[in-house]
Each structure stands twice: as C-alpha cells, then as structure tokens.
Design a protein around this motif. Structure first.
Motif, mmCIF file in Angstrom:
data_model
loop_
_atom_site.group_PDB
_atom_site.id
_atom_site.type_symbol
_atom_site.label_atom_id
_atom_site.label_comp_id
_atom_site.label_asym_id
_atom_site.label_seq_id
_atom_site.Cartn_x
_atom_site.Cartn_y
_atom_site.Cartn_z
ATOM 1 N N PHE A 126 -14.923 -25.243 -56.050
ATOM 2 C CA PHE A 126 -16.271 -25.827 -56.414
ATOM 3 C C PHE A 126 -17.148 -26.089 -55.017
ATOM 4 O O PHE A 126 -18.303 -25.545 -55.195
ATOM 5 C CB PHE A 126 -15.971 -27.416 -56.856
ATOM 6 C CG PHE A 126 -17.162 -28.087 -57.176
ATOM 7 C CD1 PHE A 126 -18.044 -27.719 -58.314
ATOM 8 C CD2 PHE A 126 -17.604 -29.264 -56.460
ATOM 9 C CE1 PHE A 126 -19.113 -28.614 -58.645
ATOM 10 C CE2 PHE A 126 -18.590 -29.880 -57.003
ATOM 11 C CZ PHE A 126 -19.402 -29.498 -57.812
ATOM 12 N N LEU A 127 -16.728 -26.444 -54.045
ATOM 13 C CA LEU A 127 -17.340 -26.540 -52.792
ATOM 14 C C LEU A 127 -17.876 -25.100 -52.420
ATOM 15 O O LEU A 127 -18.985 -24.996 -52.141
ATOM 16 C CB LEU A 127 -16.589 -26.996 -51.785
ATOM 17 C CG LEU A 127 -16.498 -28.407 -51.501
ATOM 18 C CD1 LEU A 127 -15.519 -29.139 -50.523
ATOM 19 C CD2 LEU A 127 -17.684 -29.213 -51.357
ATOM 20 N N LEU A 128 -16.837 -24.156 -52.518
ATOM 21 C CA LEU A 128 -17.263 -22.738 -51.988
ATOM 22 C C LEU A 128 -18.399 -21.929 -53.004
ATOM 23 O O LEU A 128 -19.207 -21.239 -52.446
ATOM 24 C CB LEU A 128 -16.148 -21.881 -51.904
ATOM 25 C CG LEU A 128 -15.529 -22.255 -50.485
ATOM 26 C CD1 LEU A 128 -13.808 -21.515 -50.371
ATOM 27 C CD2 LEU A 128 -16.255 -21.730 -49.288
ATOM 28 N N LYS A 129 -18.276 -22.290 -54.144
ATOM 29 C CA LYS A 129 -19.188 -21.585 -55.047
ATOM 30 C C LYS A 129 -20.516 -22.140 -54.973
ATOM 31 O O LYS A 129 -21.468 -21.494 -54.695
ATOM 32 C CB LYS A 129 -18.754 -21.686 -56.526
ATOM 33 C CG LYS A 129 -19.482 -21.112 -57.757
ATOM 34 C CD LYS A 129 -19.201 -21.712 -58.990
ATOM 35 C CE LYS A 129 -20.364 -20.824 -59.935
ATOM 36 N NZ LYS A 129 -21.544 -21.493 -59.971
ATOM 37 N N THR A 130 -20.829 -23.426 -54.661
ATOM 38 C CA THR A 130 -22.007 -24.062 -54.313
ATOM 39 C C THR A 130 -22.547 -23.496 -53.155
ATOM 40 O O THR A 130 -23.623 -23.101 -52.950
ATOM 41 C CB THR A 130 -21.939 -25.641 -54.104
ATOM 42 O OG1 THR A 130 -20.880 -25.918 -55.142
ATOM 43 C CG2 THR A 130 -23.107 -26.478 -54.160
ATOM 44 N N PHE A 131 -21.787 -23.082 -52.349
ATOM 45 C CA PHE A 131 -22.124 -22.555 -50.984
ATOM 46 C C PHE A 131 -22.392 -21.061 -51.183
ATOM 47 O O PHE A 131 -23.524 -20.469 -50.714
ATOM 48 C CB PHE A 131 -21.082 -22.617 -50.101
ATOM 49 C CG PHE A 131 -21.515 -22.500 -48.337
ATOM 50 C CD1 PHE A 131 -21.803 -23.633 -47.666
ATOM 51 C CD2 PHE A 131 -21.597 -21.240 -47.954
ATOM 52 C CE1 PHE A 131 -22.143 -23.728 -46.296
ATOM 53 C CE2 PHE A 131 -21.871 -21.196 -46.503
ATOM 54 C CZ PHE A 131 -22.231 -22.362 -45.774
ATOM 55 N N SER A 175 -19.435 -16.895 -58.212
ATOM 56 C CA SER A 175 -20.646 -16.893 -57.857
ATOM 57 C C SER A 175 -21.647 -15.529 -57.758
ATOM 58 O O SER A 175 -22.755 -15.889 -58.241
ATOM 59 C CB SER A 175 -20.774 -17.571 -56.493
ATOM 60 O OG SER A 175 -21.993 -17.468 -55.852
ATOM 61 N N ARG A 176 -20.840 -14.604 -57.562
ATOM 62 C CA ARG A 176 -21.502 -13.145 -57.396
ATOM 63 C C ARG A 176 -21.428 -12.168 -58.447
ATOM 64 O O ARG A 176 -21.975 -11.325 -58.414
ATOM 65 C CB ARG A 176 -21.425 -12.705 -55.925
ATOM 66 C CG ARG A 176 -21.503 -13.690 -54.878
ATOM 67 C CD ARG A 176 -22.764 -14.684 -54.906
ATOM 68 N NE ARG A 176 -23.740 -13.526 -54.316
ATOM 69 C CZ ARG A 176 -25.242 -14.619 -53.822
ATOM 70 N NH1 ARG A 176 -25.186 -15.689 -54.215
ATOM 71 N NH2 ARG A 176 -25.991 -13.555 -53.227
ATOM 72 N N LEU A 177 -20.194 -12.289 -59.066
ATOM 73 C CA LEU A 177 -19.715 -11.198 -60.177
ATOM 74 C C LEU A 177 -19.950 -11.728 -61.280
ATOM 75 O O LEU A 177 -20.164 -13.050 -61.667
ATOM 76 C CB LEU A 177 -18.242 -10.870 -59.812
ATOM 77 C CG LEU A 177 -17.784 -10.490 -58.570
ATOM 78 C CD1 LEU A 177 -16.198 -10.120 -58.639
ATOM 79 C CD2 LEU A 177 -18.586 -9.296 -57.932
#
Lengths: 427, 281
Positions: free
Chosen positions: B160-165, B101-103
């Motif tokens: 998948f769930l955490l990336k969306t978050f 998500s962030r890198l």
C-alpha cells in the motif's frame, strides 16, 4: 533467473514437505508454566534415566499463546501426547467429544484404585464428568492434576505480634477483635484483590457455605430461595460489618490481585485473602516475610466454611497418540509421592498427591492441610445466571464502599433473578 | 517602544507548543527511563526504592538476563528472522507495488484491494487456518515456515505504501530508462527502487519492529527452543503469578537496543518517507 527460481522452489519442496517418522520412545509434553519449566526438564531427565523414555517438554507461554497453539493443533490433528486444556469445562467436554482426550477412568481404577486414592479427590473432581452431566460426556475421569490450589486468608506474624495478638483468629468475633487491635497501633487490617470480581465472589461464597450450607445455595440458584432470605442478608452483612470496623485497605474494591499481593508482601496490611500461588509471589517480593495461612474465620458452626480450591494444573492424554500408554505411565510417575515432593519444593505449588504433604515446606503444608474443605463452582450441581452473579458481586462492592445497604442489594439481586427466571420459563 | 500584540501572541503560541511537545516527549521517554532504571535494581528494592536513581545498583542483572534467558541463541535467531523477513518484504512488496502502479493486467484493482483488505484481518484471527496450512505443507517448526508467514504479515501495508509512492513517479523517467534499453525489471531495479528509498526506509523500520517484537506466531509455528526468537527469552522471567522485574527489565533493555539503533540510523529517511510525495523524481 528462471533456473535460480526453480532451484529455490525445489529446495523448499524437498526440505519443507518431507514428513518425519514418529519416534516411539519420545513423548511430547506441552505446558504453559514458565516457572516450572526447569523442574519439568529435570524430571524428564530423571525419567529417561529410569525408563529410557525421552520426554520432550515444550513451553508455550503465556497461557493465551498456549491456548491458541492447542486449538490450532487440535484442528490440524497434531496434538502432543500430553497437554492441558486451559478453558471452561464445556471446551474440555468438546475436546473429549472430538476424540482428542483419552478416558483415564480404567487407569485410575487399576490396582484397587491406587492412583486415584493417592490424589486429592477435589482435584480429581475437576477432571471428572459424572453420570448425567450437562455436557453429555461419557462419565469418567479425563485429566490428571499435577498440583492443587486453594484460596485462604494469610496473616502477617510480625504485624499481629506488634498489635499484641498471639494467635491467628479462628472465629469471626476474634477476627474483628484483631482488626480493632491492629487499628489501635495504626496497622491496616485486610487487603485483597477485590477489583477482580471472582475473588470477591470467592470470599462471599465461603461465608454463604458457612451461613446456610450448600443445599440452600443451590436452591437459591435454582430459584427456590430468594436473595432476600435472612441467611443471604447475613452474608451481605459480613461485608457491612467489616467496613464499619474499618477492616479494609483503601480502594480494596478496585484493587487487582497483583497489587494486593504487593501490599501484603510489603507489610502494608496484616491479613490478606489470596490463593496458594501467593507463596511463590511473596518469596520473590519479600523473602523475609513471616506469614501463615488460616481459614477465613467462621461465623456459624452449623455448616462448615468451605473455601474454593481444586486442581491447579491438569493434563490430559492425547487419545489418538500411538504412545498413549507411555504418556499415561509418565503422568502416573509425575504424580507419585517422590516427584510431587520435588515439584512442591522447586516450584512452591501444592502437590496433588496427598502422600507428599509430609515432605513439603510448612506454609504449603498449611494450605494443603485443608484441601478436604475445598469446593469449586465447576463441581457444583448448579451455577448462578451470569447476570444475577454480576449484580450480586457488584452489590457487595457497593456495600463495601458504603453506597448501599445489605437489604437494598438483596432486593436488587432478587429482582434480576426473578426477571431471568421468567425468561427461562418462557423458553 | 511597546511590545505589539502579534509578538505576545507568537510568544504564548510558541511556549504552548514547546510545553505540549515536551510533555509528549516525556510521556514517550519515561517508560524507557523506568525500564532502564528498574534494570539496575534488585527484587528487594524494586517495590520500595522510589528514588530517581536507584540507591543500590545491580549491574549483574544484564549478565543474568543474557544467560538465564538464553539470549545468545535467541538473539541470533531474531537477527536472522528480521533480516530475512524485511528483505523478503522489500523485494516482494516493491515488485507487487510497481506492478499494481505501472502495469496493466486483468483484475489489477481487485487484487490490490484484496491486499488492502488483508490489513483489516488481525493476525490472531488467521492463526488456526494458517497453522493447518503450514502443517499440511510440512513447514511447522521450520525457520522458513516462520519467515514466509512473517513476510506475508508485512506485505499488505508495505504494498500500500509503495504503490502510493510509485503512483506519483513521473512517467518520463520510465520512458528515459526504456530508451536506454531497460525492460520492466530493469526499470524497477534501476529507477523505481532507488527513488523509493524513503518509503523503503519506512517499510524497513516498521517491519523490523514488527518482526523483532513478534512472539505469538513464533510460539504457534515453532517447537524447538533453538529456533525461537528473542521474545521467547523474555518469557522466562514472567511466571504465571510472579514476575522477576529487574531481570525482565534488563532483558527488555537488551532487546530494545538493536531496534533503537536501527531507528537512529534510519530516522532521516523515515521522516522523509512519511512526508514524501511531491518530491518523487
């Protein structure tokens, strides 16, 4: 942090990748039968006391999980010393071809074929590949049956008595008379799990053998005799007659066998068509059920009525095992009279060793007594094309529910048969 | 004063919704009720007694299920497996999801879609290669082998769930943490993880359920009874042709209790996690 990571990785590598040395005095035995685990463990303990050889009995249930485990272990070449192949004969053949199964023919032939003679021939046949077999496997015996099974009729003694019937019917006419008598006192005649196509196929096949004999059935499968032949119409008529007499429980063609077992155990029907495993089922559902086993009542006397049966569970020996001889010795011991009688007593399954028949419960003896009259599609010279077989069984279901006549079904099945034969000739 | 059309419409609408929801609740709860009811019956009465509350109550089924099914050992194993696998999944998936998500790194999208694609492969489809791999690594019949495989099973959905978050997490929060001296791991630990609590709760419950109820992979990878999970104990009561229903139902009731407990404890977070998104930060 990095140090910690290295330490954890080191532990994984040291503990995970170390291979254990093989123990020569321990044989591994994998099976799938939950209800026999305790009995197998007892036998293993006894065997260790007698021989000093330890048998590690591992249970992988249900059978789907077991099959997965066997296939995966075969791929990884880590099969146990003794295991079973719960699949079609062609898969069995592919295991033999890949060198995973030991040829036991010489072992069975030793000491004037003493081992082979002790076991029901029909049970051995399931594990035998004959000369010129379609799988192109070297002829021989590759598996050891540890129990046998067959499918017969069961009758409820108490319900028959209520209808004034003193003896189990032996002929088809006596059977029809019994159905009439039961109807008069409000008792349902017959139940079976004919929602499972193979069970209905089995019953129909019993009468096909009785009406026309094996040669004519095989000739039909080869396409030489049509299904519109009067003998086949007679087979279809068995179901028409039974329907007309009101012999069947409601919904018999959609009933799964486990529900038909409940019906018979709870005395909702006087007759049932079921396999020898039912002894175990009825014992759990209704320990006081008084019942006996009988052959389906014959219609003709020219040809013997044959029932389906053969090996219940068979085991093979891993051909690549360094303890192959020890594994074979254990299987010989398990199939000896004393151990077979013990297994039959404890697990309520039919022993594969016929010498053990004298020391088993009466109902099991009733079942095992007719093992010589058994047959099974796996040992026939020909099998019907699956599409034709499906139409044939579904046609019988249509007769049972009064949707079609025997003649209509015979015509429909023959049409599909001819279509399939044409396809085959083109190929 | 008459009743207006809107009130009638609202009344019927609410009644319909209530009836619908009640029927859904009954459909969900009835199997549980049937399981508990059967657990108190005997083999003789289970097929004949049709009453709502059994006429003969057999309390001994629970003790028999516990001892015959060797539940003591299996229960402990299942607790170890569930705790280790869920911890492993939360750590690995949150690190991976944060990175995705962030890198920025080469092949970021490719690797993420590979993980997502893995969700489409059913577990039994990978049994044979998985077993061959574990055998080569010497990890067959080891607890660590089973735990690693189960972590792998739960990773795709969790990432998948955490990336969306994490995608919805404001960048300002990271900047503030960076000013306070946090590195990448520090931001993950001090900022991202605490904010992701609702999503983590969902991951915990989903994966706890999955591991607690798993049996097929365990029977593939483990040989020794002493290492088997709780589901193995339940198999004892199911023969090839016959089933000891009252004992099996007692065993199932025992096995279901911890999972029901986890659900009750975490239900607030689960609902929040499933409906979250806009409230991050």
């Amino acid at each position: 942090m990095k140090r910690l990571f290295c330490v954890v990785l080191g532990i994984f590598l040291l503990t995970g990748c170390a291979k254990k040395p093989e123990e020569q005095n321990t044989i591994t035995f994998w099976h799938w039968m939950t209800d026999r685990q305790k009995a197998f463990e007892e036998l293993a303990k006894k065997y260790e006391e007698q021989t000093g050889i330890k048998v590690k009995v591992d249970l992988y249930a249900p059978s789907d999980a077991y099959t997965q485990r066997i296939i995966a272990s075969a791929q990884a070449k880590v099969l146990p010393d003794i295991y079973g192949i719960l699949d079609k004969k062609e898969i069995f053949a592919s295991f033999i071809d890949s060198g995973f199964v030991a040829d036991l023919t010489a072992e069975f032939a030793k000491d004037n074929s003493e081992w082979e003679k002790a076991i029901f021939p029909k049970a051995i046949d399931v594990n035998r590949f004959t000369e010129g077999n379609i799988y192109k496997v070297k002829p021989g015996i590759y598996g050891v049956p540890i129990d046998v099974t067959n499918i017969q009729m069961l009758y409820n003694k108490k319900l028959l008595e209520k209808a004034g019937i003193k003896k189990a019917p032996k002929t088809f006419d006596e059977f029809l008379a019994a159905i009439e008598a039961l109807k008069r006192v409000g008792i349902t005649g017959m139940v079976s799990g004919w929602g499972e196509l193979w069970m209905l196929d089995c019953f129909a096949s019993n009468y096909a053998f009785n009406i026309m004999g094996e040669d004519k059935i095989m000739a039909t499968y080869r396409g030489e005799v049509p299904y519109t032949d009067p003998d086949w119409i007679k087979v279809f008529n068995v179901f028409k007659t039974l329907r007309e007499k009101g012999a069947f429980i409601d919904g018999i063609v959609t009933k799964l066998n486990k529900y038909s077992e409940q019906d018979f155990a709870l005395e909702r029907a006087a007759f049932s068509f079921n396999g020898s495993w039912c002894v175990n089922v009825y014992k759990d559902m209704n320990p006081n059920l008084q019942y006996g086993a009988m052959l389906p009542p014959a219609i003709e006397s020219t040809f013997p009525l044959k029932i389906w049966g053969g090996a219940g569970s068979s085991f093979v020996v891993n051909n690549n095992s360094s303890r192959k001889d020890k594994a074979i010795a254990f299987l010989k011991w398990v199939t000896a009279k004393e151990q077979q009688a013990y297994l039959a007593q404890e697990t309520k399954n039919l022993p594969s060793n016929r010498q053990a028949l004298s020391s088993i419960p009466e109902i099991l003896s009733d079942f095992a007594g007719v093992m010589d009259q058994t047959t099974h599609p796996t040992i026939w010279s020909h099998n019907e094309n699956p599409l034709v077989a499906e139409r044939y069984i579904k046609g019988i279901q249509s007769i049972i529910i009064g949707e079609k006549t025997p003649e209509q079904v015979a015509k429909e099945v023959q049409e599909i048969k001819e279509k399939e034969l044409k396809k085959l000739r083109k190929e | 004063m008459g009743i207006n059309r809107y009130q009638v419409y609202k009344f019927f609408k609410l009644t319909f919704i209530q009836i619908f929801l009640m029927s859904v609740a009954v459909t969900c709860l009835f199997p549980l009720f049937w399981m508990v009811r059967s657990a108190f019956m005997t083999n003789d009465t289970i097929f004949t007694d049709k009453s709502f509350i059994p006429k003969i109550i057999q309390l001994g089924n629970f003790a028999q299920a516990w001892t015959d099914g060797n539940f003591g050992v299996y229960f402990l194993n299942s607790i170890i497996y569930t705790a280790s696998v869920v911890t492993g999944i939360v750590i690995v998936s949150s690190l991976a999801a944060y990175a995705f998500s962030r890198l920025n790194f080469p092949g970021k999208n490719f690797f993420f879609y590979m993980f997502v694609a893995a969700m489409m492969i059913p577990l039994p489809g990978s049994f044979v290669p998985l077993f061959v791999l574990m055998n080569k690594l010497g990890l067959v019949n080891t607890r660590i082998g089973y735990i690693l495989c189960m972590i792998n099973v739960g990773l795709s959905l969790s990432i998948f769930l955490l990336k969306t978050f994490f995608d919805k997490m404001p960048a300002d929060l990271e900047d503030a943490a960076r000013i306070d001296g946090c590195g990448k791991l520090g931001i993950w630990w001090y900022v991202a993880l605490p904010l992701a609590q609702p999503a983590i709760a969902v991951i915990v419950i989903f994966n706890s359920l999955n591991v607690w109820n798993e049996y097929i992979l365990a029977s593939l990878l483990l040989n020794d009874n002493s290492k088997m999970p709780l589901q193995k104990g339940l198999m004892v009561f199911q023969g090839a042709h016959s089933v000891d229903y009252p004992i099996l139902m007692a065993g199932l009731t025992i096995a279901a209790l911890p999972i029901i407990l986890i659900y009750l404890v975490m239900q607030k977070h689960i609902i929040k996690g499933l409906s979250s998104g806009a409230i991050v930060g």
